[in-house]
Design an enzyme around this catalytic site. Structure first.
Site, mmCIF file in Angstrom:
data_model
loop_
_atom_site.group_PDB
_atom_site.id
_atom_site.type_symbol
_atom_site.label_atom_id
_atom_site.label_comp_id
_atom_site.label_asym_id
_atom_site.label_seq_id
_atom_site.Cartn_x
_atom_site.Cartn_y
_atom_site.Cartn_z
ATOM 1 N N GLU A 66 -2.289 -16.146 -6.819
ATOM 2 C CA GLU A 66 -2.817 -14.533 -7.058
ATOM 3 C C GLU A 66 -1.817 -13.635 -6.524
ATOM 4 O O GLU A 66 -1.312 -13.636 -5.340
ATOM 5 C CB GLU A 66 -3.988 -14.447 -6.713
ATOM 6 C CG GLU A 66 -4.542 -13.068 -7.008
ATOM 7 C CD GLU A 66 -5.658 -12.475 -6.753
ATOM 8 O OE1 GLU A 66 -6.166 -11.359 -6.724
ATOM 9 O OE2 GLU A 66 -6.594 -13.513 -6.048
ATOM 10 N N GLY A 67 -1.124 -13.019 -7.541
ATOM 11 C CA GLY A 67 -0.285 -12.089 -6.936
ATOM 12 C C GLY A 67 -0.884 -10.662 -6.515
ATOM 13 O O GLY A 67 -2.139 -10.474 -6.456
ATOM 14 N N LYS A 117 -2.591 -17.185 -1.849
ATOM 15 C CA LYS A 117 -2.220 -15.663 -2.194
ATOM 16 C C LYS A 117 -1.069 -15.541 -1.147
ATOM 17 O O LYS A 117 -1.248 -15.400 -0.058
ATOM 18 C CB LYS A 117 -3.548 -14.924 -1.537
ATOM 19 C CG LYS A 117 -3.456 -13.233 -1.458
ATOM 20 C CD LYS A 117 -3.537 -12.873 -3.067
ATOM 21 C CE LYS A 117 -3.390 -11.443 -2.913
ATOM 22 N NZ LYS A 117 -3.623 -10.747 -4.096
ATOM 23 N N LYS A 171 -7.500 -9.645 -11.540
ATOM 24 C CA LYS A 171 -6.953 -10.877 -11.362
ATOM 25 C C LYS A 171 -7.605 -11.849 -10.259
ATOM 26 O O LYS A 171 -7.685 -13.061 -10.804
ATOM 27 C CB LYS A 171 -5.451 -10.553 -10.472
ATOM 28 C CG LYS A 171 -4.441 -9.724 -11.186
ATOM 29 C CD LYS A 171 -3.194 -9.695 -10.472
ATOM 30 C CE LYS A 171 -3.193 -9.138 -9.109
ATOM 31 N NZ LYS A 171 -3.672 -7.610 -9.354
ATOM 32 N N GLY A 202 -0.846 -6.714 -7.505
ATOM 33 C CA GLY A 202 -0.519 -5.654 -8.757
ATOM 34 C C GLY A 202 0.206 -6.664 -9.912
ATOM 35 O O GLY A 202 -0.033 -7.536 -9.994
#
Length: 224
Positions: free
Chosen positions: A111-112, A36, A14, A114
């Protein structure tokens, strides 16, 4: 133009996809931001903690805006990291931070951590945060055995809870491969889903921004 970068699993790439897209859009003169929401696994440098995923962006460009709402130690889920730190993650704070962050960006990539069901706090999952932010997701997958199942599960869950899907990026694609599962991954994926495949990114060992941008140019048309 805002997108949430999610993966079918951890270590799927990612951060690499996020920084590649960020550099691509920046090279076109856009004001780019990378947000984030919650970062665990913080690194301590010169007496203060930094977010490693955002640092990966900053070392490539000083012009890409970066920020996060929560920063925790420990290579664990954000929810566990927060609990161990004695801090409660507030989804409304993240939403407010995000709304403020995007005021001066043309493109923001979130951005996640997981996958969609990764717990962000004891009260909500990553999917709940995506719905709160109300942005489409880009699903990052890789063409290896077992990942077709993970990808289809991610798509199915996203659709079932009303998350908008921009498309799929197939990451870590080898230049040459004789493995049957890998060679046929994209064709098999197309067989079982109507979600657009935005493109494939080769498994490149490159830290030069221009090299990364060149690799990502081939998927630019998907964002037109």
């Amino acid at each position: 133009m805002n997108y949430f970068i999610t993966g079918i699993d951890t270590d799927i790439g990612k951060t690499f996809i996020t920084k590649g897209l960020a550099l691509l859009f920046e090279s076109e003169g856009k004001k780019v931001g990378v947000f984030k929401p919650v970062q665990s696994g913080a690194i301590k440098e010169r007496g203060k903690f930094i977010a490693p995923d955002l640092e990966a962006i900053r070392v490539l460009s000083n012009n890409i805006k970066t920020s996060n709402s929560y920063l925790f130690e420990g290579e664990v889920s954000p929810a566990l990291a927060a609990r161990l730190s004695g801090i409660k993650v507030d989804i409304n704070k993240i939403k407010n931070d995000f709304d403020e962050f995007i005021k001066d960006t043309d493109v923001t990539l979130i951005e996640g951590a997981g996958g969609l069901l990764a717990p962000v706090s004891d009260d909500f999952l990553c999917a709940d945060l995506i719905k709160k932010l109300d942005v489409p997701i880009i699903i990052v997958t890789a063409p290896f055995l077992g990942r077709l199942n993970h990808t289809l599960l991610t798509i199915h869950y996203a659709k079932s809870v009303g998350i908008k899907i921009k498309g799929i990026i197939v990451n870590k694609v080898p230049e040459h491969c004789d493995n049957l599962a890998t060679k046929n991954f994209i064709d098999e994926l197309k067989r079982y889903t109507d979600v657009e495949i935005l493109g494939e990114i080769h498994d490149i060992n490159c830290v030069n921004p221009d090299c990364i941008i060149d690799e990502f140019k081939k998927i630019r048309v998907a964002f037109s």
